[in-house]
Design an enzyme around this catalytic site. Structure first.
Site, PDB file in Angstrom:
ATOM      1  N   TYR A  15       4.562 -32.949 -77.073  1.00 27.05           N
ATOM      2  CA  TYR A  15       4.513 -32.531 -75.789  1.00 27.05           C
ATOM      3  C   TYR A  15       4.640 -33.996 -74.774  1.00 27.05           C
ATOM      4  O   TYR A  15       4.620 -34.981 -75.577  1.00 27.05           O
ATOM      5  CB  TYR A  15       3.367 -31.904 -75.426  1.00 27.05           C
ATOM      6  CG  TYR A  15       2.039 -32.448 -75.219  1.00 27.05           C
ATOM      7  CD1 TYR A  15       1.546 -32.925 -76.442  1.00 27.05           C
ATOM      8  CD2 TYR A  15       1.413 -32.760 -74.080  1.00 27.05           C
ATOM      9  CE1 TYR A  15       0.349 -33.648 -76.334  1.00 27.05           C
ATOM     10  CE2 TYR A  15       0.206 -33.624 -73.704  1.00 27.05           C
ATOM     11  CZ  TYR A  15      -0.407 -33.982 -75.104  1.00 27.05           C
ATOM     12  OH  TYR A  15      -1.374 -34.717 -75.086  1.00 27.05           O
ATOM     13  N   LEU A  28      -2.139 -43.387 -79.234  1.00 31.66           N
ATOM     14  CA  LEU A  28      -0.763 -42.949 -78.681  1.00 31.66           C
ATOM     15  C   LEU A  28      -0.295 -44.349 -77.988  1.00 31.66           C
ATOM     16  O   LEU A  28      -0.941 -44.948 -77.327  1.00 31.66           O
ATOM     17  CB  LEU A  28      -0.862 -41.884 -78.006  1.00 31.66           C
ATOM     18  CG  LEU A  28       0.128 -41.390 -77.227  1.00 31.66           C
ATOM     19  CD1 LEU A  28       0.949 -40.476 -78.294  1.00 31.66           C
ATOM     20  CD2 LEU A  28       0.072 -40.719 -75.957  1.00 31.66           C
TER      21      LEU A  28
HETATM   22  N1  PLP Z   1      -3.959 -41.782 -75.844  1.00 34.41           N
HETATM   23  C1  PLP Z   1      -3.850 -40.371 -75.780  1.00 34.41           C
HETATM   24  C2  PLP Z   1      -4.762 -39.870 -76.942  1.00 34.41           C
HETATM   25  C3  PLP Z   1      -3.315 -39.605 -74.810  1.00 34.41           C
HETATM   26  O1  PLP Z   1      -3.448 -38.248 -74.901  1.00 34.41           O
HETATM   27  C4  PLP Z   1      -2.804 -40.016 -73.688  1.00 34.41           C
HETATM   28  C5  PLP Z   1      -2.110 -39.264 -72.701  1.00 34.41           C
HETATM   29  O2  PLP Z   1      -2.239 -38.050 -72.789  1.00 34.41           O
HETATM   30  C6  PLP Z   1      -2.707 -41.461 -73.607  1.00 34.41           C
HETATM   31  C7  PLP Z   1      -3.232 -42.126 -74.612  1.00 34.41           C
HETATM   32  C8  PLP Z   1      -1.928 -42.124 -72.471  1.00 34.41           C
HETATM   33  O3  PLP Z   1      -0.702 -42.143 -72.679  1.00 34.41           O
HETATM   34  P1  PLP Z   1       0.419 -42.115 -71.343  1.00 34.41           P
HETATM   35  O4  PLP Z   1       0.339 -43.316 -70.586  1.00 34.41           O
HETATM   36  O5  PLP Z   1       1.852 -41.929 -71.727  1.00 34.41           O
HETATM   37  O6  PLP Z   1       0.134 -40.729 -70.565  1.00 34.41           O
END
Ligand code: PLP
Length: 287
Positions: free
Chosen positions: A33, A207
Site C-alpha cells: 500500500y 520502512l
Molecule cells: N515507518 C513505518 C513503519 C510506516 O508505516 C511509515 C508510514 O506509514 C513510515 C515509517 C513513514 O513513511 P512515509 O514517510 O513514507 O509515510
C-alpha cells in the site's frame, strides 16, 4: 457523504465496491500500500510514493496493476470527485485471487492483481493541533517480520502498538530491536542532541520513508547536521528534542518518551523548523 472509490478499473460509490473473499490481501496480507497526502487539493510527493510502490511490488514478485501515469490519473480523479482539499489517498494492490485459498502464489498470467484506491478527508491536516502539542511516545519491543522495507498491509502489530500506547496514556510507540530503536509504529524516528539530528540508517529493518528522504534533504540544505546511526531509547530520552516523520503527519514533534519529558516538554525548535520547511517546500512541489 458516499465517497467515490476506485476498484480494478472502475470508479464506484463506496457502497458498491467489492473485492473477493478469496483475495490474498484479505486471506494472507499479501498486498502492498501507499498513503499520499493531499494539501490544497494537490498530491504531496506522488513521485516518491510511486517509486516505492514499484519497489515493494518488485520485492514481492507482484505484477504492476497499472502504469505510473494511470496511477497519477486515478489519484487526481479521486481527489476531484471527492472534493478533497486536505486529506489522504490510500492505495492498495494485492496479489488478487484465483478463486481459492492456497499458500502457493497464483499464476500471474491468469490472476490479476487487485487494485483499490480511496480518499480520506482530513481537514486541518497541515495545521494540526497535535503538532503544536507534540506527541508522547512509549517504547515497545519490535516483533515485526524482517522485511520492513516493503510496505505491506501486515499492520496488526503496529496497530497493537498504537493500542498499547493509547492504554498507557501516550500517542504512539517506538519499536526496539536488539537494544536499538528501529522506527515508530507508522513513522520514522529521530532525536536531536546539541543541534545534531540522529536517525537510524536505511536497511530492511525499517520502512524507507518518503518523508524521511525529503526531510533529510531539507535538513542538509538548511545546514543542519544529520547523523544516520543506530541509537538506543535511553539516548533519545536524554535528547534535547525528538520527532517522527510520515506522509500523513509530516514532521511530528515528540515531547515525551516513556514518561520522560524532553527539553522543556514542548516541541523543539528543530522539529518545528523542519515541519515548516517540509510543508512549505512540499506544497510548492505538489502536483
Ligand atoms: N515507518 C513505518 C513503519 C510506516 O508505516 C511509515 C508510514 O506509514 C513510515 C515509517 C513513514 O513513511 P512515509 O514517510 O513514507 O509515510
Amino acid at each position: 457523504m458516499t465517497r467515490t472509490v476506485y476498484v480494478n478499473g472502475e470508479y464506484l460509490p463506496e457502497t458498491e465496491a467489492t473485492v473477493s473473499i478469496f483475495d490474498r490481501g484479505f486471506l494472507m496480507a499479501d498486498g502492498v500500500y501507499e498513503v499520499t497526502s493531499v494539501l490544497d487539493g494537490k498530491l504531496i510527493d506522488f513521485e516518491g510514493h510511486a517509486v516505492r510502490l514499484e519497489r515493494s511490488l518488485n520485492e514481492l514478485d507482484m505484477p504492476a496493476a497499472c502504469s505510473k501515469e494511470e496511477l497519477l490519473e486515478i489519484h487526481r480523479e479521486l481527489v476531484k470527485r471527492n472534493d478533497i482539499t486536505e486529506g489522504l489517498v490510500y492505495l492498495q494492490i494485492t496479489r488478487g485471487s484465483d478463486g481459492d485459498r492456497d499458500f502457493v502464489f497464483p499464476d500471474p498470467e491468469t490472476t490479476k492483481p487487485t487494485i483499490v484506491l480511496f480518499t480520506q478527508k482530513k481537514p486541518g491536516l497541515a495545521d494540526n493541533p497535535a503538532a503544536k502539542k507534540g506527541a508522547k511516545i512509549i517504547s515497545i519491543e519490535d516483533i515485526r517480520w524482517g522485511r520492513r522495507d516493503i510496505k505491506t498491509v501486515q499492520l496488526l502489530y503496529p496497530s497493537m502498538g498504537k493500542m498499547m500506547a493509547k492504554k498507557a496514556g501516550a500517542d504512539d510507540a517506538w519499536l526496539i530491536e536488539d537494544g536499538y530503536v528501529t522506527e515508530g509504529t507508522s513513522n520514522n524516528a529521530y532525536f536531536v542532541k546539541n543541534g545534531k539530528i540522529v536517525t537510524r540508517p536505511l536497511s530492511s529493518d525499517i520502512l524507507h520513508g518518503i518523508t524521511r528522504k525529503a526531510v533529510l534533504r531539507m535538513a542538509a540544505e538548511a545546514q543542519m547536521e544529520v547523523e544516520e546511526r543506530l541509537f538506543t531509547i535511553d539516548e533519545a530520552k536524554e535528547a534535547d528534542e525528538a520527532f517522527t516523520t510520515s506522509a500523513s503527519a509530516f514532521v511530528m514533534p515528540v515531547v515525551e518518551i516513556d514518561g520522560v519529558s524532553l527539553g522543556d516538554g514542548t516541541p523543539g525548535p528543530i522539529a518545528k523548523r523542519l515541519r515548516e520547511i517540509y510543508l512549505d517546500e512540499s506544497l510548492k512541489a505538489a502536483i
